[in-house]
Design an enzyme around this catalytic site. Structure first.
Site, short mmCIF file in Angstrom:
data_model
loop_
_atom_site.label_atom_id
_atom_site.label_comp_id
_atom_site.label_asym_id
_atom_site.label_seq_id
_atom_site.Cartn_x
_atom_site.Cartn_y
_atom_site.Cartn_z
N CYS A 148 0.83 -1.21 0.00
CA CYS A 148 0.00 0.00 0.00
C CYS A 148 0.87 1.27 0.00
O CYS A 148 1.47 1.57 -1.01
CB CYS A 148 -1.00 -0.06 1.14
SG CYS A 148 -2.39 1.03 0.84
N HIS B 140 -3.27 -5.17 1.75
CA HIS B 140 -2.61 -5.44 3.04
C HIS B 140 -2.66 -6.92 3.44
O HIS B 140 -3.48 -7.31 4.28
CB HIS B 140 -3.32 -4.66 4.15
CG HIS B 140 -3.06 -3.20 4.16
ND1 HIS B 140 -2.10 -2.61 4.95
CD2 HIS B 140 -3.66 -2.20 3.49
CE1 HIS B 140 -2.11 -1.30 4.76
NE2 HIS B 140 -3.05 -1.03 3.87
N GLU C 117 -0.93 -8.48 5.46
CA GLU C 117 -0.63 -8.66 6.89
C GLU C 117 -1.89 -8.51 7.75
O GLU C 117 -1.86 -8.81 8.94
CB GLU C 117 0.46 -7.67 7.32
CG GLU C 117 0.01 -6.23 7.58
CD GLU C 117 -0.28 -5.44 6.30
OE1 GLU C 117 -0.26 -6.01 5.20
OE2 GLU C 117 -0.57 -4.23 6.44
N1 GLN Z 1 -3.41 6.43 1.04
C1 GLN Z 1 -2.17 6.13 1.70
C2 GLN Z 1 -1.03 6.91 1.06
O1 GLN Z 1 -1.21 7.63 0.16
C3 GLN Z 1 -1.88 4.65 1.67
C4 GLN Z 1 -2.89 3.90 2.49
C5 GLN Z 1 -2.39 2.61 3.06
O2 GLN Z 1 -1.18 2.36 3.14
N2 GLN Z 1 -3.30 1.80 3.51
O3 GLN Z 1 0.08 6.80 1.48
#
Ligand code: GLN
Length: 189
Positions: free
Chosen positions: A78, A173, A175
């Site tokens: 992410c 994610h 995890e």
């Molecule tokens: N929206 C977040 C970002 O721009 C990422 C979100 C996440 O890691 N769950 O960094």
């Protein structure tokens, strides 16, 4: 095996728990010298702008790039995926990036926190059954360079998991679920 988890901000504890469940030493990394002796590194989800800024202030970005150049595996989930991309759309101007993978991503591609969702993904590299993936204000990969392998797409075709040699990135994610297969896949790198 010793695997580091960048522990500046975000969901690092969940990665550590998963690694320990798999019998791996999980090491929290906040300082460049803590990269020494690691076999791999995970960059967790969280807020890419914060992780990037703190990483820059603490002098971690170049050592992490050198870690990647040494051929050791790095996996960004992410926000970690955003940090690993060479190009980011809808980022904050000047947001520090690692810029390791030949991919372009769009931040917050599915909208705000309330538009977070879960989806079952076909991931040929993991086999059956589909991988139940949690997307939280997730990015999406909008283009890939040569040598980048697509590992998973959403039903509409959006790319959400990629690999380039020793580098792995997922928009979701793993995890946060009980499914260990992505962590095992990373350990095999
Ligand atoms: N929206 C977040 C970002 O721009 C990422 C979100 C996440 O890691 N769950 O960094």
């Amino acid at each position: 095996m010793r695997v580091g988890v960048l522990a500046l901000q975000g969901a690092f504890i969940e990665h550590e728990k998963m690694l320990r469940r798999l019998g791996v030493d999980a090491i929290e990394v906040r300082l460049p010298e803590e990269l020494e002796g690691l076999d791999g590194l995970i960059i967790p989800g969280g807020e890419s702008t914060t992780i990037g800024k703190v990483g820059q202030r603490w002098g971690l970005l170049e050592p992490v790039r050198a870690f990647a150049r040494s051929g050791r595996p790095i996996w960004g989930t992410c926000a970690g995926m955003i940090l690993m991309a060479k190009e980011v759309a809808d980022g904050v101007p000047g947001q520090p990036l690692l810029g390791l993978m030949d991919v372009a991503v769009r931040r917050n591609a599915f909208g705000r926190q309330v538009e977070s969702f879960e989806a079952d993904l076909e991931v040929p590299a993991l086999g059956e059954p589909p991988f139940h993936a949690v997307f939280i204000r997730a990015p999406v990969v909008t283009s890939i360079g040569e040598g980048v392998e697509v590992l998973a797409r959403l039903e509409g075709g959006a790319i959400v998991a990629v690999r380039q040699g020793n580098l792995l990135a997922t928009a979701f994610h793993p995890e946060l679920t009980d499914d260990e297969r992505f962590h095992r896949y990373f350990l095999n790198l």
